[in-house]
Design a protein around this motif. Structure first.
Motif, PDB file in Angstrom:
ATOM      1  N   PRO A  82       0.820  -1.208   0.000  1.00  0.00           N
ATOM      2  CA  PRO A  82       0.000   0.000   0.000  1.00  0.00           C
ATOM      3  C   PRO A  82       0.857   1.262   0.000  1.00  0.00           C
ATOM      4  CG  PRO A  82       0.290  -0.745   2.235  1.00  0.00           C
ATOM      5  CD  PRO A  82       1.093  -1.692   1.363  1.00  0.00           C
ATOM      6  N   LYS A 131     -11.449   4.342  -8.537  1.00  0.00           N
ATOM      7  CA  LYS A 131     -11.422   2.874  -8.518  1.00  0.00           C
ATOM      8  C   LYS A 131     -10.544   2.292  -9.621  1.00  0.00           C
ATOM      9  CE  LYS A 131     -16.056   2.537  -7.945  1.00  0.00           C
ATOM     10  NZ  LYS A 131     -17.377   1.891  -7.726  1.00  0.00           N
ATOM     11  N   PRO A 157      -6.072   1.024  -8.691  1.00  0.00           N
ATOM     12  CA  PRO A 157      -5.419  -0.281  -8.505  1.00  0.00           C
ATOM     13  C   PRO A 157      -4.956  -0.893  -9.824  1.00  0.00           C
ATOM     14  CG  PRO A 157      -7.389  -0.138  -7.152  1.00  0.00           C
ATOM     15  CD  PRO A 157      -7.402   1.068  -8.038  1.00  0.00           C
ATOM     16  N   TYR A 178      -1.554   0.842 -11.684  1.00  0.00           N
ATOM     17  CA  TYR A 178      -0.171   0.488 -11.352  1.00  0.00           C
ATOM     18  C   TYR A 178       0.331  -0.687 -12.193  1.00  0.00           C
ATOM     19  CZ  TYR A 178      -0.103   3.832  -7.598  1.00  0.00           C
ATOM     20  OH  TYR A 178      -0.116   5.017  -6.904  1.00  0.00           O
ATOM     21  N   GLN A 210      -8.626  -4.906 -14.636  1.00  0.00           N
ATOM     22  CA  GLN A 210      -7.712  -5.577 -13.707  1.00  0.00           C
ATOM     23  C   GLN A 210      -7.731  -7.085 -13.904  1.00  0.00           C
ATOM     24  OE1 GLN A 210      -5.236  -4.556 -12.314  1.00  0.00           O
ATOM     25  NE2 GLN A 210      -5.317  -4.442 -10.077  1.00  0.00           N
ATOM     26  N   VAL A 269     -10.060   1.898  -2.010  1.00  0.00           N
ATOM     27  CA  VAL A 269      -9.090   2.031  -3.106  1.00  0.00           C
ATOM     28  C   VAL A 269      -7.677   1.757  -2.597  1.00  0.00           C
ATOM     29  CG1 VAL A 269      -8.021   3.656  -4.718  1.00  0.00           C
ATOM     30  CG2 VAL A 269     -10.511   3.627  -4.453  1.00  0.00           C
ATOM     31  N   HIS A 270      -7.358   2.303  -1.426  1.00  0.00           N
ATOM     32  CA  HIS A 270      -6.033   2.109  -0.829  1.00  0.00           C
ATOM     33  C   HIS A 270      -5.734   0.626  -0.629  1.00  0.00           C
ATOM     34  CE1 HIS A 270      -3.138   2.031   2.616  1.00  0.00           C
ATOM     35  NE2 HIS A 270      -2.587   3.017   1.943  1.00  0.00           N
ATOM     36  N   ALA A 311      -7.282  -1.930  -2.207  1.00  0.00           N
ATOM     37  CA  ALA A 311      -7.253  -2.602  -3.506  1.00  0.00           C
ATOM     38  C   ALA A 311      -5.919  -2.377  -4.207  1.00  0.00           C
ATOM     39  CB  ALA A 311      -8.406  -2.111  -4.380  1.00  0.00           C
ATOM     40  N   ILE A 312      -5.345  -1.181  -4.067  1.00  0.00           N
ATOM     41  CA  ILE A 312      -4.004  -0.921  -4.607  1.00  0.00           C
ATOM     42  C   ILE A 312      -2.994  -1.848  -3.933  1.00  0.00           C
ATOM     43  CG2 ILE A 312      -2.112   0.753  -4.711  1.00  0.00           C
ATOM     44  CD1 ILE A 312      -4.229   2.964  -4.973  1.00  0.00           C
ATOM     45  N   ARG A 333      -3.400  -4.715  -2.565  1.00  0.00           N
ATOM     46  CA  ARG A 333      -3.587  -6.127  -2.888  1.00  0.00           C
ATOM     47  C   ARG A 333      -3.527  -6.403  -4.384  1.00  0.00           C
ATOM     48  NH1 ARG A 333      -2.656  -9.764   0.126  1.00  0.00           N
ATOM     49  NH2 ARG A 333      -4.468 -11.087  -0.223  1.00  0.00           N
ATOM     50  N   GLY A 334      -3.350  -5.343  -5.196  1.00  0.00           N
ATOM     51  CA  GLY A 334      -3.378  -5.539  -6.635  1.00  0.00           C
ATOM     52  C   GLY A 334      -4.717  -6.079  -7.077  1.00  0.00           C
TER      53      GLY A 334
END
Length: 693
Positions: A81, A175, A178, A181, A210, A288-289, A291-292, A294-295
């Motif tokens: 994160p 959203k 994630p 990146y 994703q 969102v934080h 989900a980023i 955890r990919g």
């Protein structure tokens, strides 16, 4: 060398640090007096920080984000994160944070020039800004500055593709972060942005992108393992065959936000009936934080309806006062129907296919039996819960990177026995003592496992015990639970003293509350499990309802068995979250035996081969035959086959032909970050094998 970046968001605090970290209200009047007009208790002081946090989530999390990475290195990211510290202005003046190298300071508009000067003196890599100075162009400059400062250091690598392509996303478009990146690593940033800005269903589009990203990444890794390193017709065919398989797997972590509170919580006047816009924004930031990190992907649900909490609150109360098994199973199905109406069909499909699930909610979603399912969601999905209330504290906790704990080499359990050994507690104390003796036996058998034990019959003694066992990995508290419905508080009895763990204490990373209704959710009670999280625990196991001491013994024995077996190279479960999911999913046979003394005796007796039937069932009969989604019907089918072989068809029909058994394990819940507690991990193993001198 610092590879991880630490961003600071500084806000003007109106309480000057005088308020404690936890607020307990003893009566309705004091609760109403402190009502701040929000549903999940978001402090007004934090409203000005939300834009700054959203901005930071567009920036690199660590040095690796600016590099063009190898696929395997990309896939090795587990919990990555942004490290964001939300800090009141007085902390910068009154406390030292010099041990942390700041990457950037962002100040809310009401912070003074003196505070800004204080921040600038700390020489942050990216500088110090007020929120009004943040812009899309600044995002690009910050990526460039990080690349220029890091490219000559430890790695001979190229810059990440699309390092100069940035767009400041806002609202629901957050959203897409994630997926951004990973898309940047593949040089597909423009494609992602184009799709996001030209669609009507943003969440569905983000999930789709994703999904393709992860499938593409997994396919490239598999091809590399097969020795395919250059692209030709053969590689093209292998790719297209494998991508279909990967897309079908849907190997993605799912994050869910599900706000909403019980009616009783509103009645107390502590929480508002309507979710404010700033709360919606803060909850989306948390989702969102995560989900980023955890990919993964984020799914947002509307506020939970009062009917959902009412139905579940009745279940907790019926279990507290006495009920029947068929009512419990029916309620699980009813909850599933009510919960199902909160999802659309696409979200339900994503939920059922998720690799693992993180839920930001005060409601225990995992208890519901969804449509076409036989068991609750938590039986076949590894779930981590993050309660939303109080939102101020939960937001601060989520934005900090959590430590990862490895139990594969060492696990110290500190057992605090709070149940007094007297006639009244004779049976419960005996069961508790059997847990202790079981763990002591494990200590003798397994070198990396150790136990500290003490009878703690006062709050003073348990606090001293915790202080003296700071090196423990697990704090195991055996106690009677005490749920005061009038005050809407749930804690434990330490001897004859009520305790909520509301003191400012340092606790081990894992806390197991072996106590009745230590973490009820139906009425929105302030509870001891949440308190331990706020006091630094990474993960806490609590209970919703009164639990049976003997069944608790079985559950705890099984959980600790998985932990010690991992130290002896068992690879069955990777994390504590996985292990608990396994405990719940495979507990059906124990629940069936608990309902009937005669069936329990039959299972423990030997068959014609001289084997105890329970051993035959566990080691032979059920291997590869128990589907997690149909664990009960599959278990019953195997038992009926065993009975038929012995000419006992129809025996024990009262429990085998109906849902007349109590699913005790469903009413336990791990909150916090159990997925960050590793029982086995290749990277940790390598680190232990090759220690840095």
């Amino acid at each position: 060398m610092e590879y991880y970046f630490t961003y600071f968001v500084v806000f003007k605090s109106n309480d000057n640090g005088l308020s404690g970290p936890i607020v307990l209200f003893k009566n309705l009047e004091s609760a109403q007096k402190n009502n701040n007009g929000t549903m999940h208790l978001l402090d007004d002081d934090l409203n000005g920080t939300l834009g700054a946090i959203e901005y930071i989530m567009h920036l690199p999390r660590n040095e690796f984000d600016v590099y063009d990475l190898d696929e395997e290195l990309m896939a090795s990211s587990y919990d990555t994160p942004h490290q964001i510290v939300i800090v009141p202005d007085y902390v910068l003046i009154n406390q030292k944070i010099d041990n942390i190298a700041p990457t950037m300071f962002i100040l809310t508009e009401d912070c003074s020039k003196d505070i800004k000067n204080n921040c600038e003196k700390r020489n942050p890599l990216l500088g110090t800004y007020y929120t009004h100075e943040l812009s899309q162009e600044l995002i690009k400059k910050h990526w460039e500055k990080i690349w220029l400062s890091k490219r000559t250091n430890d790695f001979e690598v190229e810059a990440v593709k699309d390092i100069n392509i940035h767009f400041r996303l806002e609202g629901e478009k957050l959203k897409a972060l994630p997926a951004l990146y990973i898309s940047r690593q593949f040089g597909e940033t423009n494609d992602l942005l184009l799709e996001i800005f030209n669609c009507s269903e943003i969440e569905k589009k983000c999930i789709d992108i994703q999904w393709k990203n992860i499938s593409h990444l997994n396919t490239l890794i598999l091809m590399k393992k097969k020795g395919i390193t250059c692209w030709d017709d053969k590689a093209d065919k292998v790719y297209h065959d494998e991508i279909v398989k990967q897309m079908y797997k849907f190997d993605i972590s799912v994050v869910i936000t599900f706000p909403g509170i019980p009616k009783l919580q509103k009645k107390y006047g502590l929480s508002a009936s309507i979710l404010s816009e700033n709360e919606k924004r803060a909850i989306r930031i948390m989702g969102v934080h995560r989900a980023i990190a955890r990919g993964g992907i984020l799914m947002e649900l509307p506020c939970a309806k009062e009917e959902l909490y009412k139905k579940y609150g009745e279940l907790e109360q019926r279990c507290k006062n006495g009920t029947n098994n068929k009512y419990i199973w029916k309620t699980f199905s009813d909850l599933g129907k009510l919960l199902g109406s909160c999802f659309n069909s696409f979200q339900i499909e994503v939920l059922k296919r998720a690799k693992d699930i993180t839920i930001f909610s005060d409601f225990p979603i995992g208890l519901a039996i969804l449509e076409n399912d036989e068991v609750p969601l938590q039986c076949y999905k590894s779930i981590s819960y993050r309660p939303l209330t109080p939102l101020t504290r939960q937001l601060q906790l989520e934005l900090l990177k959590k430590n990862q704990v490895y139990l594969g080499k060492k696990c110290k359990v500190a057992i605090a026995e709070c149940i007094i050994n007297n006639d009244e507690n004779k049976y419960v104390y005996l069961m508790s003592d059997l847990v202790r003796s079981t763990l002591i036996d494990m200590e003798k058998k397994y070198e990396g496992f150790s136990v500290a034990y003490q009878q703690t019959y006062s709050v003073e003694s348990i606090l001293e015990f915790i202080k003296n066992n700071q090196d423990a990995d697990i704090l195991y508290i055996s106690a009677h639970g005490y749920y005061n419905i009038k005050q809407n508080m749930a804690g434990i009895m330490v001897g004859e003293e009520f305790w909520m763990a509301s003191e400012d204490i340092k606790v081990p990373p894992i806390v197991i509350l072996s106590a009745c209704h230590s973490s009820p959710r139906g009425m929105g009670a302030v509870n001891i499990a949440d308190m331990f999280i706020r006091n630094g625990a990474i993960s806490v196991l609590g209970t919703f309802i009164p639990v049976n001491a003997h069944r608790n013994l079985i559950l705890m024995t099984r959980l600790f068995t998985y932990i010690v077996e991992a130290q002896h190279k068992s690879r069955q479960y990777k994390t504590l979250s996985d292990a608990w999911c396994g405990v719940v999913a495979t507990n059906a046979i124990h629940e069936l035996m608990a309902e009937s003394k005669s069936f329990n005796k039959w299972m423990h007796d030997t068959n014609s081969k001289g084997k105890p039937r329970i051993i035959e069932f566990q080691l032979e009969r059920c291997v590869g035959k128990l589907r997690s989604t149909h664990i009960y019907s599959d278990t019953i089918k195997i038992i009926k086959e065993m009975l038929a072989e012995e000419g006992m068809e129809g025996k024990f029909g009262n429990i085998l032909n109906t849902q007349d058994f109590f699913p005790e394990s469903f009413f336990y819940q791990f909150i916090g970050y159990p997925e960050n507690i590793f029982l086995y991990n290749d990277i940790f193993e390598e680190a232990y094998s090759n220690p840095i001198l």
